[in-house]
Design an enzyme around this catalytic site. Structure first.
Site, mmCIF file in Angstrom:
data_model
loop_
_atom_site.group_PDB
_atom_site.id
_atom_site.type_symbol
_atom_site.label_atom_id
_atom_site.label_comp_id
_atom_site.label_asym_id
_atom_site.label_seq_id
_atom_site.Cartn_x
_atom_site.Cartn_y
_atom_site.Cartn_z
ATOM 1 N N HIS A 175 0.904 -0.837 -0.021
ATOM 2 C CA HIS A 175 0.049 -0.189 0.521
ATOM 3 C C HIS A 175 1.350 1.187 -0.189
ATOM 4 C CE1 HIS A 175 -4.010 -1.191 1.282
ATOM 5 N NE2 HIS A 175 -3.615 -2.792 0.947
ATOM 6 N N ASP A 383 4.073 10.109 -0.809
ATOM 7 C CA ASP A 383 2.351 9.163 -0.678
ATOM 8 C C ASP A 383 2.611 7.361 -1.659
ATOM 9 O OD1 ASP A 383 0.515 8.093 1.580
ATOM 10 O OD2 ASP A 383 -0.185 10.409 0.768
#
Ligand code: F6P
Length: 492
Positions: A175, A383
């Site tokens: 992720h 991110d």
């Protein structure tokens, strides 16, 4: 190591009866507060909703941690999914979760924004806890089951599980970002991590750059060969691909039109003093999120007069996170001092320049905030994806509003019509905010419409379907020595 075609013949005698086993560090629920008696509530959004449609009619087990130290009395199931808790002792919590996962891997995988720690005792705990997860998955999976392993906490599980259960099909999805080799090779256990991941049949990342980083490292640090998308290792074929995660866009859009949420959005604007412009940031309070840089940029805009209370207001939600880690505590202290300074300088009686909330916010309140905000500032320093950016877009059902987005968020690859910024470049952030303030409404609408098309077309259901169907696809290339593409053998 077994070849693909040997699986059925060899199988495994151990195991349970689940068709699908999902493994993630945390289970999809947490203990609720309030009544004082044990009460478990589902965590909002994320994997559960993504998986619900693909889970229907299948026997599913979710393996994960309760979020509490020691043995927690978990319910047997949640939303029809059987739960298997993996307990963590106090020492494992410190060494595995706070230590190796969040002091070693988290900063290393986020561009080394903080210096990663390389403690041997943390690594030992990471190996031991990964083994416990692999054992739990092996015990739950039925013959030939599919096992989907999630995230950086569990990168050794694929190979450990393969050794226990060669009959199961193993997918892994990361992720968070996967770093370039210049950073990754600092890790003393770099080869072990890559080999752990190579136990999977399919390894998914958020963006193609991460696929290239991983494949390059696999060729350099192990005997793996092959092109970026298909590696060969120990006689097996491992697919590697980008599967950008998404959100339940239809659900967020539906909530954004509900009368209660619309009313709440009006109330929020009214409570903010009916300003001309509301700028919003919503982040976990994490040093990767660039909140401090963003607030500094805002401070400069207030100083030069581009922004002025009461006409312009910022709201920053900083969701408490990982507060046992000193990096996070320092980040909070610095941020709160800075917000205090900006408010001291630019607020007026009854009109605060930056409304700062250090708290988590329920989903409908969050969507009301998205509706109330003219400009969404999503400026992480690095991110994996950033789902807040996608949620804001999904909530803007009338196609108004502007998204200022860091080019270092995975979401920037898809959300090309956002105003992209380098989050380290305060002048660039300031230019972007000046630009969106002056943006012609028709141009703003057209940008938002094109962003909305992206999140509507590729939602979280599409993501889960794509990953699981790629995982089911049989190996295209037969096992055994074959056409080997280049091998990078330095630094084993
Ligand atoms: O992938 C990043 C992630 O681990 C998410 O899964 C999670 O929601 C977030 O970071 C916070 O993580 P935690 O509170 O489990 O450390």
């Amino acid at each position: 190591m077994l070849c693909e075609r040997d699986r059925d013949a060899t199988g495994s005698s151990a195991g349970g009866s689940a068709d699908l086993v999902v493994i993630s560090n945390r289970l999809p629920l947490r203990r609720g507060s309030g009544s004082g008696e044990a009460q478990w509530v589902g965590t909002t959004g994320g994997l559960v909703s993504a998986l619900t449609p693909v889970l229907r009619g299948r026997s599913v087990v979710w393996v994960g941690w309760s979020g509490e130290v020691g043995d927690a009395e978990l319910p047997d199931s949640y939303e029809g999914i059987a739960l298997r808790g993996v307990p963590l002792s106090g020492e494992e919590y410190d060494d595995f979760y706070v230590g190796f996962a969040n002091r070693t891997l988290w900063p290393l995988y986020h561009d080394g924004i903080r210096t990663p720690g390389f403690e041997r005792s943390w690594w030992a705990a990471y190996v031991a806890v990964n083994r416990r997860y692999a054992d739990a998955a092996a015990a739950a999976a039925g013959p030939g089951a599919t096992v989907w392993v999630h995230d950086y906490h569990l990168q050794l599980v694929p190979m450990m599980l393969r050794a226990l259960r060669p009959d199961v099909r193993i997918g892994f999805f990361l992720h968070i970002p996967f770093p370039p080799q210049e950073l990754f090779v600092q890790l003393p256990w770099r080869r072990e991590i890559i080999e752990g991941l190579l136990g999977a049949d399919l390894i998914g990342f958020q963006v193609p750059g991460a696929v290239a980083n991983f494949a390059r490292l696999a060729r350099r640090l192990t005997d793996a060969t092959g092109a970026d998308g298909v590696l060969r290792y120990e006689g097996r074929e491992i697919r590697v691909g980008a599967f950008p995660i998404s959100i339940d866009a239809a659900d967020i859009s539906a909530r954004a039109t509900s009368p209660a949420v619309v009313k709440r959005a009006h109330e929020i604007r009214r409570d903010l003093g009916d300003p001309d412009l509301v700028l919003l940031g919503v982040d976990r309070l994490d040093y990767t999120k660039g909140i401090e840089h963003r607030v500094r940029a805002m401070s400069e805009l207030f100083a030069e007069g581009t922004l002025a209370t009461p006409r312009h207001v910022m709201v920053q939600i900083a969701v408490p996170s990982r507060e046992q880690d000193t990096h996070y505590r320092h980040e909070r202290e610095r941020l709160e001092r800075l917000v205090g300074e900006v408010n001291g300088a630019y607020s007026q009686i009854g009109h605060t320049a930056i409304h700062y909330l250090h708290q988590s916010v329920p989903t409908d309140e969050l969507i009301a905030l998205y509706l109330a905000a003219d400009v969404m500032l999503v400026t992480p320093l690095r991110d994996g994806m950033n789902l807040v950016a996608k949620e804001y877009v999904a909530a803007r059902v009338d196609s108004t509003g502007s998204l200022v987005l860091s080019e270092f968020a995975g979401a920037a690859r898809e959300l090309r019509s956002a105003v992209l910024v380098n989050p380290h470049d305060l002048d660039g952030i300031n230019d972007a905010i000046r630009m969106v303030i002056d943006l012609d409404p028709a141009r703003a609408r057209s940008r938002m419409r094109s962003l909305r098309r992206v999140v509507q077309r590729h939602d979280v259901y599409a993501w889960a379907r794509e990953f699981l169907s790629a995982l089911q696809r049989p190996a295209a290339v037969p096992c055994g020595p074959g056409a080997e593409v280049g091998r990078d053998a330095e630094d084993r």
